[in-house]
Design a protein around this motif. Structure first.
Motif, mmCIF file in Angstrom:
data_model
loop_
_atom_site.group_PDB
_atom_site.id
_atom_site.type_symbol
_atom_site.label_atom_id
_atom_site.label_comp_id
_atom_site.label_asym_id
_atom_site.label_seq_id
_atom_site.Cartn_x
_atom_site.Cartn_y
_atom_site.Cartn_z
ATOM 1 N N THR A 26 1.094 -0.856 0.252
ATOM 2 C CA THR A 26 0.054 -0.065 -0.163
ATOM 3 C C THR A 26 0.898 1.589 0.157
ATOM 4 O OG1 THR A 26 -0.040 0.279 2.644
ATOM 5 C CG2 THR A 26 -2.015 -1.141 1.279
ATOM 6 N N THR A 27 0.499 2.361 -0.633
ATOM 7 C CA THR A 27 0.806 3.124 -0.129
ATOM 8 C C THR A 27 -0.540 4.837 -0.265
ATOM 9 O OG1 THR A 27 1.090 4.042 -3.060
ATOM 10 C CG2 THR A 27 2.735 2.898 -2.413
ATOM 11 N N PRO A 28 0.168 5.901 0.143
ATOM 12 C CA PRO A 28 -1.109 6.498 0.242
ATOM 13 C C PRO A 28 -2.210 6.765 -0.699
ATOM 14 C CG PRO A 28 1.064 7.423 1.226
ATOM 15 C CD PRO A 28 1.410 5.984 0.802
ATOM 16 N N ALA A 29 -1.812 6.718 -1.745
ATOM 17 C CA ALA A 29 -2.312 7.189 -2.894
ATOM 18 C C ALA A 29 -3.140 5.967 -3.513
ATOM 19 C CB ALA A 29 -1.623 7.896 -4.167
ATOM 20 N N ASN A 30 -3.081 5.034 -2.629
ATOM 21 C CA ASN A 30 -3.445 3.546 -3.770
ATOM 22 C C ASN A 30 -5.273 3.564 -3.149
ATOM 23 O OD1 ASN A 30 -2.494 0.164 -2.877
ATOM 24 N ND2 ASN A 30 -4.010 0.985 -4.516
ATOM 25 N N ILE A 31 -5.817 3.402 -4.082
ATOM 26 C CA ILE A 31 -7.206 3.531 -3.336
ATOM 27 C C ILE A 31 -8.244 2.682 -4.500
ATOM 28 C CG2 ILE A 31 -9.581 4.609 -3.855
ATOM 29 C CD1 ILE A 31 -7.781 7.577 -3.411
ATOM 30 N N MET A 32 -8.697 2.128 -3.490
ATOM 31 C CA MET A 32 -10.329 1.153 -4.234
ATOM 32 C C MET A 32 -11.805 1.867 -4.231
ATOM 33 S SD MET A 32 -10.077 -2.255 -5.774
ATOM 34 C CE MET A 32 -11.499 -3.471 -6.402
ATOM 35 N N ASP A 33 -11.838 1.987 -5.285
ATOM 36 C CA ASP A 33 -13.535 2.779 -5.487
ATOM 37 C C ASP A 33 -14.170 2.696 -6.150
ATOM 38 O OD1 ASP A 33 -15.020 4.729 -4.869
ATOM 39 O OD2 ASP A 33 -14.263 6.479 -6.305
ATOM 40 N N VAL A 34 -14.889 1.479 -5.407
ATOM 41 C CA VAL A 34 -16.308 1.011 -5.263
ATOM 42 C C VAL A 34 -17.427 1.323 -5.131
ATOM 43 C CG1 VAL A 34 -17.692 -1.145 -5.703
ATOM 44 C CG2 VAL A 34 -15.027 -1.228 -4.866
ATOM 45 N N SER A 35 -18.468 2.168 -6.125
ATOM 46 C CA SER A 35 -19.447 3.579 -5.853
ATOM 47 C C SER A 35 -20.552 2.940 -7.243
ATOM 48 C CB SER A 35 -19.347 4.543 -5.715
ATOM 49 O OG SER A 35 -17.427 4.224 -5.156
ATOM 50 N N GLY A 36 -21.418 3.368 -6.574
ATOM 51 C CA GLY A 36 -22.634 3.915 -7.196
ATOM 52 C C GLY A 36 -23.475 2.416 -8.063
ATOM 53 N N ASN A 37 -22.676 1.052 -7.817
ATOM 54 C CA ASN A 37 -23.276 -0.085 -8.118
ATOM 55 C C ASN A 37 -24.676 -0.440 -7.803
ATOM 56 O OD1 ASN A 37 -20.804 -0.416 -9.703
ATOM 57 N ND2 ASN A 37 -19.843 0.011 -7.946
ATOM 58 N N ASP A 38 -25.524 -0.789 -8.876
ATOM 59 C CA ASP A 38 -26.785 -1.813 -8.699
ATOM 60 C C ASP A 38 -26.778 -2.816 -8.162
ATOM 61 O OD1 ASP A 38 -29.229 -2.540 -9.045
ATOM 62 O OD2 ASP A 38 -30.358 0.008 -9.276
ATOM 63 N N ILE A 39 -26.366 -3.581 -7.844
ATOM 64 C CA ILE A 39 -26.501 -5.279 -7.747
ATOM 65 C C ILE A 39 -27.424 -6.223 -8.142
ATOM 66 C CG2 ILE A 39 -25.145 -6.687 -7.430
ATOM 67 C CD1 ILE A 39 -22.882 -4.914 -6.677
ATOM 68 N N THR A 40 -28.372 -7.259 -8.587
ATOM 69 C CA THR A 40 -29.511 -8.024 -8.106
ATOM 70 C C THR A 40 -28.175 -9.484 -8.210
ATOM 71 O OG1 THR A 40 -30.959 -8.541 -9.909
ATOM 72 C CG2 THR A 40 -31.111 -6.440 -8.139
ATOM 73 N N ILE A 41 -29.284 -10.698 -7.713
ATOM 74 C CA ILE A 41 -28.500 -11.823 -8.172
ATOM 75 C C ILE A 41 -29.747 -12.679 -7.697
ATOM 76 C CG2 ILE A 41 -26.987 -13.583 -7.068
ATOM 77 C CD1 ILE A 41 -25.051 -11.672 -6.473
ATOM 78 N N SER A 42 -30.001 -13.730 -8.487
ATOM 79 C CA SER A 42 -30.716 -14.524 -8.170
ATOM 80 C C SER A 42 -30.729 -16.024 -7.925
ATOM 81 C CB SER A 42 -31.822 -14.699 -9.384
ATOM 82 O OG SER A 42 -32.949 -15.379 -9.084
ATOM 83 N N ARG A 43 -30.453 -17.406 -6.620
ATOM 84 C CA ARG A 43 -29.739 -18.561 -7.604
ATOM 85 C C ARG A 43 -30.980 -18.895 -6.411
ATOM 86 N NH1 ARG A 43 -24.219 -19.215 -3.643
ATOM 87 N NH2 ARG A 43 -24.374 -20.807 -5.085
ATOM 88 N N PRO A 44 -31.581 -19.883 -8.091
ATOM 89 C CA PRO A 44 -33.339 -21.078 -7.436
ATOM 90 C C PRO A 44 -32.465 -22.003 -7.102
ATOM 91 C CG PRO A 44 -32.414 -20.032 -9.575
ATOM 92 C CD PRO A 44 -31.233 -19.379 -9.250
ATOM 93 N N SER B 173 -33.558 -9.477 -3.991
ATOM 94 C CA SER B 173 -32.781 -11.018 -4.337
ATOM 95 C C SER B 173 -32.931 -11.723 -3.638
ATOM 96 C CB SER B 173 -31.238 -11.110 -3.977
ATOM 97 O OG SER B 173 -30.624 -9.619 -5.298
ATOM 98 N N THR B 174 -33.624 -12.984 -3.995
ATOM 99 C CA THR B 174 -34.038 -14.170 -3.732
ATOM 100 C C THR B 174 -33.217 -15.058 -3.445
ATOM 101 O OG1 THR B 174 -36.214 -13.916 -3.889
ATOM 102 C CG2 THR B 174 -35.844 -16.161 -3.538
ATOM 103 N N LEU B 175 -32.081 -15.365 -2.768
ATOM 104 C CA LEU B 175 -31.326 -17.030 -2.443
ATOM 105 C C LEU B 175 -31.765 -18.125 -2.019
ATOM 106 C CD1 LEU B 175 -28.652 -14.582 -1.525
ATOM 107 C CD2 LEU B 175 -29.227 -14.976 -3.813
ATOM 108 N N ALA B 176 -32.212 -19.172 -2.767
ATOM 109 C CA ALA B 176 -32.135 -20.406 -2.205
ATOM 110 C C ALA B 176 -31.305 -21.193 -1.102
ATOM 111 C CB ALA B 176 -33.040 -21.917 -3.039
ATOM 112 N N GLY B 177 -31.210 -22.180 -0.457
ATOM 113 C CA GLY B 177 -29.855 -22.412 0.044
ATOM 114 C C GLY B 177 -30.188 -22.096 1.963
ATOM 115 N N THR B 178 -29.131 -22.855 2.059
ATOM 116 C CA THR B 178 -28.391 -22.506 3.711
ATOM 117 C C THR B 178 -27.359 -21.390 3.969
ATOM 118 O OG1 THR B 178 -28.017 -24.546 3.764
ATOM 119 C CG2 THR B 178 -29.310 -23.799 4.290
#
Length: 485
Positions: A327-345, A375-380
């Motif tokens: 890592t360095t001070p300028a080392n950035i991971m930016d994860v923003s504004g995403n829209d996520i849905t997942i279906s696992r029947p 999102s609807t996720l089957a299972g345990t």
């Protein structure tokens, strides 16, 4: 008898000028400023070293179909004298369809040589604008094309730079389980290459406003596994930054599938893309996965990801990350504004992560203003809206909305949290603020359903979050709003 052979000798085309603009029009012969096909145009371009002191433009007539196997592009332009293939006129994009089946059988989803419609071999300052690439749907599995656009390195000191692929429709056959619409590779010739200078890193590759459909994966960016200080990683590559790509109907088999996959990249932007599909996939599945990239900067912003997965025990992730370590001070991971849905029947015990950071981490990991929902996720299996097991020195989770997610397995003993930070570290500074987490429903026996889960931190600031309607719909169930371990 006297026999004249004159009629058997074709009339040669008139000499091509040293500069265009040119046309590519398959209703006219190769002559003057016109090429009848891409093969003639690229062969001329590769040999036109004296002509690259001026911009070269190929105007391709709209609506035409070119059945051919274009040769590799080995020519390069420069910042002033660029090379452009572009649609000309109103109507549908011109289409280039491979004439013959492929002859190179890729043996892995990630990193192998294969066949492509277009190959750029070390070329620079090249643009394809609204030129569609597709495989012939009649090809059998043995002859399917792995890549629509395939960027290779001419050597360990000569990679593609400043290449743009935009406004193209790329249609492959996802039965070729190693196929990607666009592949920026670390291959030279038929094998991977050892990069020996900054000239051998792919730079400023821009992929935007494309539609990639029926490929097993969407876009792969693969650099070189450089050692510290990682100067030979690919640099500045972008997928969707100037206009989102639509990646649809991907995956669907028993090999791990990715909408977008990256590895050994720096200053990489994966923004604005729409990624949907995966139905029929029976194993591990990612919408976006940013794999190993030490001391690197990334943006993964404003993507819409909708996955359907039919595996039972495999991991599914909307966005996965393994970026950081040094890592360095300028080392950035930016994860923003995403829209996520997942279906696992079909899930039984498979774990689901909507946003997931693994063991590596940058100096600052920002996960902000994302929407994880419906999102609807089957299972345990365990379920996490935002999950990180890494140890970034600074971790900011702010303004996210996580809601209306249901796990239907009635015997689950696994965790189900909106936000979970289990990367224990005495150097980890975590801020979780302004998030809304609601309507999470678990049907399991003792599997805790909760809003926020924390383990050891140097400092943890958790404030101004809204957590409500968290349900464990079982007599033995447990619900937590905020858990501090």
């Amino acid at each position: 008898d006297n026999i004249s052979l004159t009629s058997a000798i074709p009339t040669p085309p008139s000499p091509l000028p040293t500069a265009g603009p040119f046309t590519i029009d398959n209703t006219s012969p190769t002559a003057g400023t016109n090429f009848n096909n891409f093969t003639d145009a690229i062969n001329w371009l590769n040999g036109a070293t004296n002509c690259l002191a001026t911009p070269i433009v190929f105007n391709v007539v709209a609506g035409q179909l070119f059945n051919e196997d274009p040769p590799e592009i080995t020519a390069s332009g420069d910042a002033v004298n660029t090379i452009t293939f572009q649609k000309s006129g109103a109507g549908a994009n011109p289409v280039v369809r491979r004439l013959t089946p492929g002859t190179i059988a890729s043996t892995t989803t990630l990193g192998n040589n294969g066949d492509a419609v277009f190959v750029i071999n070390g070329g620079d300052y090249i643009t394809f604008d609204a030129i569609d690439a597709e495989t012939d749907p009649a090809f059998t599995a043995a002859g399917m094309i792995e890549y629509g656009y395939y960027l290779k390195k001419a050597s360990g000191a000569d990679a593609c730079k400043n290449v743009t692929i935009k406004n193209c429709n790329i249609t492959l056959n996802k039965a070729a389980i190693y196929s990607f619409g666009v592949y920026v590779s670390n291959n030279s010739g038929t094998a991977t290459v050892t990069v020996s200078s900054t000239g051998g890193r792919s730079e400023n590759i821009k992929i935007f406003n494309n539609t990639i459909t029926n490929a097993y994966g969407g876009v792969q960016l693969r650099g070189y596994a450089a050692s510290a200080p990682y100067d030979f990683y690919d640099q500045g590559n972008e997928v969707g930054e100037n206009g989102g790509n639509a990646i649809t109907n991907f995956g669907g088999g028993a090999s791990t599938t990715y909408g977008i996959y990256t590895i050994y990249q720096n200053n990489c932007k994966l923004n604005n893309n729409s990624i949907s599909g995966g139905d029929g996939t029976t194993t591990t599945h990612y919408g976006i996965f940013a794999s190993t990239s030490n001391s690197s900067n990334f943006e993964i912003n404003d993507n819409t990801i909708s996955l359907v997965n039919n595996s039972t025990t495999s991991q599914v992730s909307g966005i996965g990350m393994s970026v950081g370590t040094i890592t360095t001070p300028a080392n950035i991971m930016d994860v923003s504004g995403n829209d996520i849905t997942i279906s696992r029947p079909s899930a039984t015990t498979g774990v689901t992560y909507f946003i997931y950071s693994t063991s590596n981490a940058p100096n600052l990991l920002k996960v902000t203003n994302n929407i994880i929902h419906n999102s609807t996720l089957a299972g345990t299996g365990a379920v996490y809206g935002i999950y990180q097991i890494s140890t970034p020195p600074n971790y900011l989770v702010e303004g996210n909305t996580i809601h209306d997610i249901t796990r239907t397995g009635t015997t689950s003993t696994s965790l189900f949290y909106g936000i979970s930070s289990t990367g224990s570290s005495t150097v980890l500074n975590t801020t979780i603020s302004g998030n809304t987490i609601h309507t999470l429903t678990g049907m399991g026996s003792t599997g805790i359903v909760g809003g926020i889960n924390l383990l050891t931190n140097l400092t943890a600031n958790v404030f101004n979050n809204k957590i409500y309607n968290i349900t464990s719909d079982n007599a033995s169930g447990a619900v937590n709003g905020i858990t501090v371990g």
